[in-house]
Write a protein that holds these residues in place. Structure first.
Motif, PDB file in Angstrom:
ATOM      1  N   TYR A 297       0.850  -1.198   0.000  1.00  0.00           N
ATOM      2  CA  TYR A 297       0.000   0.000   0.000  1.00  0.00           C
ATOM      3  C   TYR A 297       0.882   1.243   0.000  1.00  0.00           C
ATOM      4  CZ  TYR A 297      -3.224   3.542   1.759  1.00  0.00           C
ATOM      5  OH  TYR A 297      -3.950   4.677   1.934  1.00  0.00           O
ATOM      6  N   LYS A 298       0.797   2.050  -1.065  1.00  0.00           N
ATOM      7  CA  LYS A 298       1.691   3.202  -1.243  1.00  0.00           C
ATOM      8  C   LYS A 298       1.390   4.342  -0.271  1.00  0.00           C
ATOM      9  CE  LYS A 298       3.663   1.174  -4.707  1.00  0.00           C
ATOM     10  NZ  LYS A 298       5.003   0.614  -4.565  1.00  0.00           N
ATOM     11  N   GLY A 299       0.146   4.382   0.222  1.00  0.00           N
ATOM     12  CA  GLY A 299      -0.208   5.499   1.085  1.00  0.00           C
ATOM     13  C   GLY A 299       0.232   5.323   2.535  1.00  0.00           C
ATOM     14  N   LYS A 300       0.735   4.149   2.880  1.00  0.00           N
ATOM     15  CA  LYS A 300       1.138   3.904   4.267  1.00  0.00           C
ATOM     16  C   LYS A 300       2.409   4.690   4.581  1.00  0.00           C
ATOM     17  CE  LYS A 300       2.289   0.184   7.460  1.00  0.00           C
ATOM     18  NZ  LYS A 300       1.305   0.593   8.459  1.00  0.00           N
ATOM     19  N   THR A 301       2.379   5.384   5.707  1.00  0.00           N
ATOM     20  CA  THR A 301       3.537   6.179   6.124  1.00  0.00           C
ATOM     21  C   THR A 301       4.541   5.280   6.837  1.00  0.00           C
ATOM     22  OG1 THR A 301       2.140   8.118   6.391  1.00  0.00           O
ATOM     23  CG2 THR A 301       4.295   8.166   7.441  1.00  0.00           C
ATOM     24  N   ILE A 302       5.770   5.252   6.339  1.00  0.00           N
ATOM     25  CA  ILE A 302       6.833   4.438   6.911  1.00  0.00           C
ATOM     26  C   ILE A 302       7.987   5.361   7.270  1.00  0.00           C
ATOM     27  CG2 ILE A 302       8.459   2.548   6.486  1.00  0.00           C
ATOM     28  CD1 ILE A 302       6.434   1.399   4.526  1.00  0.00           C
ATOM     29  N   VAL A 303       8.523   5.187   8.464  1.00  0.00           N
ATOM     30  CA  VAL A 303       9.617   6.038   8.935  1.00  0.00           C
ATOM     31  C   VAL A 303      10.932   5.488   8.392  1.00  0.00           C
ATOM     32  CG1 VAL A 303      10.819   6.941  10.959  1.00  0.00           C
ATOM     33  CG2 VAL A 303       8.329   6.610  11.012  1.00  0.00           C
ATOM     34  N   PHE A 304      11.686   6.341   7.706  1.00  0.00           N
ATOM     35  CA  PHE A 304      12.995   5.963   7.165  1.00  0.00           C
ATOM     36  C   PHE A 304      14.082   6.696   7.946  1.00  0.00           C
ATOM     37  CE2 PHE A 304      10.194   4.989   3.657  1.00  0.00           C
ATOM     38  CZ  PHE A 304      10.736   3.820   3.140  1.00  0.00           C
ATOM     39  N   GLU A 305      15.226   6.027   8.065  1.00  0.00           N
ATOM     40  CA  GLU A 305      16.382   6.618   8.725  1.00  0.00           C
ATOM     41  C   GLU A 305      17.644   6.195   7.984  1.00  0.00           C
ATOM     42  OE1 GLU A 305      17.048   4.985  12.628  1.00  0.00           O
ATOM     43  OE2 GLU A 305      15.917   3.169  12.105  1.00  0.00           O
ATOM     44  N   GLN A 350      13.378  -2.301  10.468  1.00  0.00           N
ATOM     45  CA  GLN A 350      12.568  -3.495  10.677  1.00  0.00           C
ATOM     46  C   GLN A 350      12.227  -4.179   9.357  1.00  0.00           C
ATOM     47  OE1 GLN A 350       8.839  -2.708  12.574  1.00  0.00           O
ATOM     48  NE2 GLN A 350       8.210  -4.858  12.630  1.00  0.00           N
ATOM     49  N   LEU A 351      11.846  -3.382   8.359  1.00  0.00           N
ATOM     50  CA  LEU A 351      11.475  -3.961   7.073  1.00  0.00           C
ATOM     51  C   LEU A 351      12.675  -4.589   6.363  1.00  0.00           C
ATOM     52  CD1 LEU A 351       8.974  -1.306   5.624  1.00  0.00           C
ATOM     53  CD2 LEU A 351       8.457  -3.523   6.657  1.00  0.00           C
ATOM     54  N   VAL A 428       9.073  -4.823   0.033  1.00  0.00           N
ATOM     55  CA  VAL A 428       9.954  -4.054   0.917  1.00  0.00           C
ATOM     56  C   VAL A 428      11.040  -3.348   0.093  1.00  0.00           C
ATOM     57  CG1 VAL A 428      11.687  -4.238   2.750  1.00  0.00           C
ATOM     58  CG2 VAL A 428       9.527  -5.486   2.942  1.00  0.00           C
ATOM     59  N   ILE A 429      11.651  -4.080  -0.852  1.00  0.00           N
ATOM     60  CA  ILE A 429      12.700  -3.488  -1.689  1.00  0.00           C
ATOM     61  C   ILE A 429      12.124  -2.357  -2.542  1.00  0.00           C
ATOM     62  CG2 ILE A 429      14.403  -3.943  -3.485  1.00  0.00           C
ATOM     63  CD1 ILE A 429      15.036  -5.138  -0.723  1.00  0.00           C
ATOM     64  N   ASN A 430      10.907  -2.548  -3.060  1.00  0.00           N
ATOM     65  CA  ASN A 430      10.273  -1.488  -3.864  1.00  0.00           C
ATOM     66  C   ASN A 430       9.995  -0.247  -3.023  1.00  0.00           C
ATOM     67  OD1 ASN A 430      10.276  -3.012  -6.197  1.00  0.00           O
ATOM     68  ND2 ASN A 430       8.192  -3.783  -5.934  1.00  0.00           N
ATOM     69  N   LEU A 431       9.611  -0.451  -1.763  1.00  0.00           N
ATOM     70  CA  LEU A 431       9.384   0.693  -0.880  1.00  0.00           C
ATOM     71  C   LEU A 431      10.659   1.499  -0.668  1.00  0.00           C
ATOM     72  CD1 LEU A 431       7.063  -0.824   1.886  1.00  0.00           C
ATOM     73  CD2 LEU A 431       6.468   0.990   0.282  1.00  0.00           C
ATOM     74  N   HIS A 432      11.798   0.836  -0.768  1.00  0.00           N
ATOM     75  CA  HIS A 432      13.091   1.514  -0.604  1.00  0.00           C
ATOM     76  C   HIS A 432      13.662   1.964  -1.952  1.00  0.00           C
ATOM     77  CE1 HIS A 432      12.746  -0.488   3.300  1.00  0.00           C
ATOM     78  NE2 HIS A 432      13.676   0.338   3.752  1.00  0.00           N
ATOM     79  N   LYS A 433      12.800   1.953  -2.995  1.00  0.00           N
ATOM     80  CA  LYS A 433      13.192   2.386  -4.344  1.00  0.00           C
ATOM     81  C   LYS A 433      14.376   1.578  -4.875  1.00  0.00           C
ATOM     82  CE  LYS A 433      11.516   7.103  -3.592  1.00  0.00           C
ATOM     83  NZ  LYS A 433      11.848   8.544  -3.591  1.00  0.00           N
TER      84      LYS A 433
END
Length: 464
Positions: A297-305, A350-351, A428-433
């Motif tokens: 789901y693209k609209g989910k907010t995920i915290v990146f660091e 975590q992801l 997960v990899i797609n979420l991290h581009k």
């Protein structure tokens, strides 16, 4: 109104408007020129008439008159007037006697020269001083060019416009049909494609790489994606119903058997343990499906660091060492970059742990704990992680389905699993581009390549 009809009408109206505009311009300028030219002819005759009527030399006068008669075209209904001005003459009497326009005579007497049009007749005249007398020299004629040629031109232009209207409308309809024919064929062919024959494709008979050809190729690509989505959906439903149905069937069966008669506490405990085991399995499948949906789901907010990818790999390996002490995971450091900044990525810890854990667990499981090698390399823009095993591999014909939820290769029946790990990892990899690439050979092992973009630091920024 159809687009085809709109284009035909628009093209027809545009062409007809242009023709009418040019015809009007031609008629207007020719009409004005005919007046100017005819007045010049009359003024020439006025000057010649004045010369041979008031020339004292009789031979010269006769010669001029003969030249006029021989070389000047006789105008239609041409008349010549020589009028002596006397005090007794009035404008009214002069106009009635010679049938000349009163305004023309008034201008001629006042200014000495005049020209005027009355109906189809044109008048030109000059006031001549001869000895002590004044005379009016007037020439009148009918403009044959206006009364005949311009009328003929007007009728011809009007007839041409009518004919051109019919030709332009016919050509517009023909060309609009010709242009829209391929689109109509595409529409008719697309209407024949449904879920039952979604494998059909549009034929591209266009030799040139034009817009129609591009449209056909776009439709075919869309149909291919839709067909893949349908196949994925069918495969998901088939596998999901099986994976979810099996533990439910076991739970219901154990409960029914336990309730058939009174049993010993040991038998109830055995049934409850079986039910608990299947319920936990069902809970695990459900949680995996929910997590898979959340990562997609693209609209989910995920915290990146900011993370170091080698630290993520070592932490994941440490976790697997506790869960599976028999694993033979080896991390190759030969390609590790010297610059720590080339290992920095922006991600969710975590992801990424989950993604690498899935890949390493699969590598150990499907290779029966044979050696698994992890390579870490880096370029100026991305970090590359390669996981290689010597396991059972994936059949080549089934590689297209490895990212479908619940899909499991035909040679994995002896291994536990739900077929969710790889689709979840890809999300997960797609979420991290990033990019996930899998290559495999049956009974020779599998190679998984992950590419993640590096954080780009300004040149002057010190290492954080």
């Amino acid at each position: 109104m159809k687009t085809q009809t709109k284009i035909a009408l628009l093209l027809g109206i545009l062409c007809i408007s242009i023709v009418i505009l040019f015809s009007t311009i031609i008629y207007y300028f020719l009409n004005n020129y005919s007046y100017v030219d005819f007045y010049k002819r009359l003024e020439t005759r006025v000057r010649i008439s004045a010369k041979y009527n008031f020339n004292s030399d009789t031979l010269d006068a006769a010669y001029l008159k003969s030249i006029k008669n021989q070389h000047l075209e006789k105008l239609e209904k041409e008349k010549e007037y020589i009028i002596k001005i006397t005090p007794q003459l009035t404008l009214d009497s002069l106009s009635k006697k010679h049938k000349l326009p009163k305004t023309f005579l008034e201008t001629l007497l006042k200014e000495g020269r005049a020209k005027e049009k009355d109906g189809s007749f044109f008048f030109a005249g000059s006031k001549i001083q001869n000895d002590n007398n004044q005379h009016l020299v007037i020439v009148s004629a009918e403009n044959y060019y206006v009364t005949h040629h311009l009328i003929f031109l007007r009728n011809m232009l009007f007839g041409s416009i009518v004919l051109l209207v019919l030709i332009v409308l016919s050509l517009s309809v023909y060309f609009s049909k010709h242009i829209f024919k391929p689109i109509k064929e595409i529409t008719d062919n697309v209407k024949q494609i449904s879920t039952e024959n979604i494998h059909l494709r549009l034929e591209n008979n266009s030799v040139n790489n034009n817009e129609i050809s591009e449209l056909i190729n776009t439709f075919n690509d869309l149909l291919s994606r839709i067909e893949t989505a349908f196949e994925t959906q069918k495969n998901f439903i088939s596998n999901a119903s099986h994976e979810l149905g099996t533990p439910l069937t076991t739970i219901i069966g154990e409960a029914d058997v336990a309730l058939l008669k009174v049993r010993t506490p040991q038998e109830y405990e055995q049934s409850l343990n079986s039910i608990l085991q299947q319920a936990e399995r069902l809970d695990q499948i459900t949680k995996s499906l929910l997590f898979l949906a959340q990562t997609g789901y693209k609209g989910k907010t995920i915290v990146f660091e900011m993370l170091r990818i080698d630290e993520i790999i070592w932490e994941t390996k440490g976790l697997i060492d506790k869960l599976n002490p028999d694993n033979k995971i080896f991390v190759d450091l030969n390609l590790l970059p010297e610059d720590p900044k080339k290992l920095k990525v922006k991600g969710n810890k975590q992801l990424l742990h989950l993604a690498f854990a899935n890949l390493l667990n699969n590598a150990c499981k499907y290779s029966n704990n044979s050696p698994v090698t992890v390579h870490i390399a880096s370029s100026n823009t991305q970090v590359v992680i390669i996981i290689e095993d010597l396991g059972i591999g994936i059949p080549e014909a089934e590689m297209a389905y490895i990212y479908d939820p619940f899909f499991r290769a035909s040679n994995t029946k002896l291994y536990e699993g739900y077929g969710i790990g790889l689709p979840l990892t890809r999300n997960v990899i797609n979420l991290h581009k990033g990019e996930l690439l899998v290559s495999s050979a049956l009974n020779a092992g599998t190679k998984v390549q992950i590419k993640l973009p590096l954080i780009q630091f300004p040149p002057t920024t010190p290492y954080p």
